[in-house]
Design an enzyme around this catalytic site. Structure first.
Site, PDB file in Angstrom:
ATOM      1  N   ASP A  79      25.360 -47.361 -51.066  1.00  0.00           N
ATOM      2  CA  ASP A  79      24.688 -47.890 -49.865  1.00  0.00           C
ATOM      3  C   ASP A  79      25.792 -48.443 -48.959  1.00  0.00           C
ATOM      4  O   ASP A  79      26.963 -48.501 -49.360  1.00  0.00           O
ATOM      5  CB  ASP A  79      23.706 -49.006 -50.257  1.00  0.00           C
ATOM      6  CG  ASP A  79      22.992 -49.610 -49.049  1.00  0.00           C
ATOM      7  OD1 ASP A  79      22.480 -48.843 -48.211  1.00  0.00           O
ATOM      8  OD2 ASP A  79      22.968 -50.852 -48.913  1.00  0.00           O
ATOM      9  N   SER A  80      25.396 -48.877 -47.756  1.00  0.00           N
ATOM     10  CA  SER A  80      26.379 -49.485 -46.868  1.00  0.00           C
ATOM     11  C   SER A  80      26.714 -50.919 -47.289  1.00  0.00           C
ATOM     12  O   SER A  80      27.730 -51.467 -46.873  1.00  0.00           O
ATOM     13  CB  SER A  80      25.829 -49.507 -45.442  1.00  0.00           C
ATOM     14  OG  SER A  80      24.601 -50.205 -45.417  1.00  0.00           O
ATOM     15  N   CYS A  87      14.264 -48.665 -45.320  1.00  0.00           N
ATOM     16  CA  CYS A  87      15.671 -49.087 -45.391  1.00  0.00           C
ATOM     17  C   CYS A  87      15.763 -49.953 -46.629  1.00  0.00           C
ATOM     18  O   CYS A  87      14.924 -50.842 -46.830  1.00  0.00           O
ATOM     19  CB  CYS A  87      16.061 -49.889 -44.150  1.00  0.00           C
ATOM     20  SG  CYS A  87      17.695 -50.672 -44.285  1.00  0.00           S
ATOM     21  N   THR A  88      16.770 -49.705 -47.452  1.00  0.00           N
ATOM     22  CA  THR A  88      16.813 -50.412 -48.731  1.00  0.00           C
ATOM     23  C   THR A  88      17.189 -51.890 -48.580  1.00  0.00           C
ATOM     24  O   THR A  88      17.098 -52.652 -49.535  1.00  0.00           O
ATOM     25  CB  THR A  88      17.775 -49.710 -49.704  1.00  0.00           C
ATOM     26  OG1 THR A  88      19.052 -49.531 -49.056  1.00  0.00           O
ATOM     27  CG2 THR A  88      17.232 -48.365 -50.135  1.00  0.00           C
ATOM     28  N   HIS A  89      17.588 -52.292 -47.384  1.00  0.00           N
ATOM     29  CA  HIS A  89      17.826 -53.722 -47.150  1.00  0.00           C
ATOM     30  C   HIS A  89      16.504 -54.499 -46.980  1.00  0.00           C
ATOM     31  O   HIS A  89      16.473 -55.710 -47.172  1.00  0.00           O
ATOM     32  CB  HIS A  89      18.651 -53.933 -45.875  1.00  0.00           C
ATOM     33  CG  HIS A  89      20.128 -53.750 -46.055  1.00  0.00           C
ATOM     34  ND1 HIS A  89      20.699 -52.517 -46.205  1.00  0.00           N
ATOM     35  CD2 HIS A  89      21.146 -54.652 -46.100  1.00  0.00           C
ATOM     36  CE1 HIS A  89      22.028 -52.659 -46.320  1.00  0.00           C
ATOM     37  NE2 HIS A  89      22.319 -53.947 -46.261  1.00  0.00           N
ATOM     38  N   TYR A 147      25.381 -48.715 -41.245  1.00  0.00           N
ATOM     39  CA  TYR A 147      25.292 -47.255 -41.046  1.00  0.00           C
ATOM     40  C   TYR A 147      24.293 -46.924 -39.921  1.00  0.00           C
ATOM     41  O   TYR A 147      24.425 -45.914 -39.247  1.00  0.00           O
ATOM     42  CB  TYR A 147      24.779 -46.583 -42.327  1.00  0.00           C
ATOM     43  CG  TYR A 147      25.823 -46.284 -43.393  1.00  0.00           C
ATOM     44  CD1 TYR A 147      27.166 -46.621 -43.234  1.00  0.00           C
ATOM     45  CD2 TYR A 147      25.435 -45.645 -44.580  1.00  0.00           C
ATOM     46  CE1 TYR A 147      28.091 -46.338 -44.232  1.00  0.00           C
ATOM     47  CE2 TYR A 147      26.361 -45.350 -45.574  1.00  0.00           C
ATOM     48  CZ  TYR A 147      27.678 -45.701 -45.391  1.00  0.00           C
ATOM     49  OH  TYR A 147      28.595 -45.410 -46.378  1.00  0.00           O
ATOM     50  N   GLY A 148      23.283 -47.784 -39.774  1.00  0.00           N
ATOM     51  CA  GLY A 148      22.141 -47.476 -38.898  1.00  0.00           C
ATOM     52  C   GLY A 148      22.487 -46.986 -37.495  1.00  0.00           C
ATOM     53  O   GLY A 148      21.934 -46.000 -37.034  1.00  0.00           O
ATOM     54  N   CYS A 185      20.176 -45.470 -50.018  1.00  0.00           N
ATOM     55  CA  CYS A 185      20.256 -45.819 -48.602  1.00  0.00           C
ATOM     56  C   CYS A 185      19.498 -44.743 -47.825  1.00  0.00           C
ATOM     57  O   CYS A 185      19.746 -43.550 -48.018  1.00  0.00           O
ATOM     58  CB  CYS A 185      21.727 -45.833 -48.199  1.00  0.00           C
ATOM     59  SG  CYS A 185      21.995 -45.934 -46.424  1.00  0.00           S
ATOM     60  N   ASN A 186      18.574 -45.191 -46.986  1.00  0.00           N
ATOM     61  CA  ASN A 186      17.770 -44.224 -46.235  1.00  0.00           C
ATOM     62  C   ASN A 186      18.566 -43.518 -45.156  1.00  0.00           C
ATOM     63  O   ASN A 186      18.339 -42.344 -44.872  1.00  0.00           O
ATOM     64  CB  ASN A 186      16.580 -44.940 -45.593  1.00  0.00           C
ATOM     65  CG  ASN A 186      15.573 -45.389 -46.622  1.00  0.00           C
ATOM     66  OD1 ASN A 186      14.629 -44.686 -46.915  1.00  0.00           O
ATOM     67  ND2 ASN A 186      15.796 -46.549 -47.208  1.00  0.00           N
ATOM     68  N   THR A 187      19.501 -44.238 -44.540  1.00  0.00           N
ATOM     69  CA  THR A 187      20.305 -43.618 -43.486  1.00  0.00           C
ATOM     70  C   THR A 187      21.175 -42.523 -44.106  1.00  0.00           C
ATOM     71  O   THR A 187      21.290 -41.416 -43.565  1.00  0.00           O
ATOM     72  CB  THR A 187      21.172 -44.677 -42.778  1.00  0.00           C
ATOM     73  OG1 THR A 187      20.386 -45.853 -42.539  1.00  0.00           O
ATOM     74  CG2 THR A 187      21.705 -44.158 -41.463  1.00  0.00           C
ATOM     75  N   GLU A 223      22.337 -59.051 -44.812  1.00  0.00           N
ATOM     76  CA  GLU A 223      23.729 -59.155 -45.256  1.00  0.00           C
ATOM     77  C   GLU A 223      24.229 -60.605 -45.161  1.00  0.00           C
ATOM     78  O   GLU A 223      25.072 -61.030 -45.928  1.00  0.00           O
ATOM     79  CB  GLU A 223      24.635 -58.223 -44.438  1.00  0.00           C
ATOM     80  CG  GLU A 223      24.472 -56.748 -44.768  1.00  0.00           C
ATOM     81  CD  GLU A 223      25.045 -56.334 -46.132  1.00  0.00           C
ATOM     82  OE1 GLU A 223      26.011 -56.963 -46.600  1.00  0.00           O
ATOM     83  OE2 GLU A 223      24.514 -55.371 -46.722  1.00  0.00           O
TER      84      GLU A 223
HETATM   85  N1  DGL Z   1      20.400 -49.834 -46.465  1.00  0.00           N
HETATM   86  C1  DGL Z   1      20.600 -48.749 -45.598  1.00  0.00           C
HETATM   87  C2  DGL Z   1      19.375 -47.920 -45.373  1.00  0.00           C
HETATM   88  O1  DGL Z   1      18.542 -47.842 -46.251  1.00  0.00           O
HETATM   89  C3  DGL Z   1      21.521 -48.860 -44.426  1.00  0.00           C
HETATM   90  C4  DGL Z   1      21.547 -50.071 -43.578  1.00  0.00           C
HETATM   91  C5  DGL Z   1      22.649 -49.995 -42.543  1.00  0.00           C
HETATM   92  O2  DGL Z   1      23.819 -50.008 -42.955  1.00  0.00           O
HETATM   93  O3  DGL Z   1      22.365 -49.925 -41.333  1.00  0.00           O
HETATM   94  O4  DGL Z   1      19.229 -47.268 -44.375  1.00  0.00           O
END
Ligand code: DGL
Length: 248
Positions: free
Chosen positions: A12-13, A187-189, A44-45, A76-78, A155
């Site tokens: 993930d990021s 998004c996994t966050h 990453y978004g 990570c979804n992105t 974060e």
């Molecule tokens: N946790 C990530 C996701 O699921 C990326 C978040 C990011 O870095 O913008 O997309």
């Protein structure tokens, strides 16, 4: 090292993928994991998907060559939106993404066929969720919203409080007005923000995140390929490794 003893690699990021890693540890307690947080390139978004794809390739190469990973989870979804197909094509180990495992469940949970999706700009703009949902059922109405500030809040460890709630209202008001009865946390966050998101959306809306559905999928596929360590129920010392790219 026997094939089964090799770790499962996750990436993930930042800390988002830990919401997936914790479900993997729950479902597959005998497995070792190697987790890579690409904090150097977080978030990453807002990046171009091509750029995210390049980062993902570098990390997957590292997890396979340095950590001898037996499977890869794009937690990570992105990264999944940007690179799942390409990573599956390039490598021979099993590769898992966040999106398809969760959309089936979302449809099952929805009664009014109105499904909301929140994620990063990269994920929302890629329309990966819409495509996955509509491929399963064309009658669905899918509403999406990008929530870029959520990743930074998570974060920074800011999961609750008036500021977080204000940001959440700003992003979620349109989805609430649209009357979605299921909201995919794409998004996994975002699972860190569940109490706030649930409060804003109301308790009648079902929130769905990828972690559990992915863990089940990983378990089934690795079991089918005879790649799982047998869980003898004994307490063993396992190596769970966490790597971040801005401290190497
Ligand atoms: N946790 C990530 C996701 O699921 C990326 C978040 C990011 O870095 O913008 O997309």
């Amino acid at each position: 090292m026997s094939d089964k003893k090799r770790p499962i690699g996750l990436l993930d990021s930042g800390v988002g993928g830990l919401t997936v890693a914790s479900e993997i540890v729950n479902y597959l307690p005998a497995e070792e994991i190697a987790y890579y947080g690409d904090t150097l390139h977080l978030p990453y978004g807002p990046r171009l998907l091509e750029e995210v794809r390049e980062f993902v390739f570098v990390i997957v190469d590292y997890l396979l060559s340095e950590k001898n990973a037996k499977a890869i989870i794009l937690a990570c979804n992105t990264a999944t939106s940007a690179a799942l197909k390409a990573v599956k094509e390039k490598y021979s180990v099993p590769v898992f993404g966040t999106i398809d495992s969760v959309t089936k469940r979302a449809i099952k949970e929805s009664h009014n066929y109105k499904i909301g999706v929140i994620g990063t700009e990269g994920t929302v703009n890629s329309q990966a969720y819409q495509k996955s949902l509509l491929a399963l059922d064309r009658k669905l109405k899918v509403f999406s919203a990008a929530c870029p500030e959520f990743v930074r809040l998570v974060e920074e460890g800011r999961f609750a409080g008036p500021k977080v709630e204000k940001v959440a209202r700003k992003y979620l008001v349109g989805l609430k007005e649209a009357g979605v009865d299921v909201l995919i946390l794409g998004c996994t966050h975002y699972p860190y923000l569940v109490p706030v998101i649930q409060k804003v959306m109301g308790k009648e809306v079902t929130l769905i995140s990828s972690g559990e559905a992915m863990a089940r999928e990983v378990k089934n596929i690795l079991k089918g390929n005879n790649m799982l360590i047998e869980d003898k129920g004994e307490e063993e010392i396992k190596q769970q490794e966490f790597i971040v790219s801005d401290q190497e």
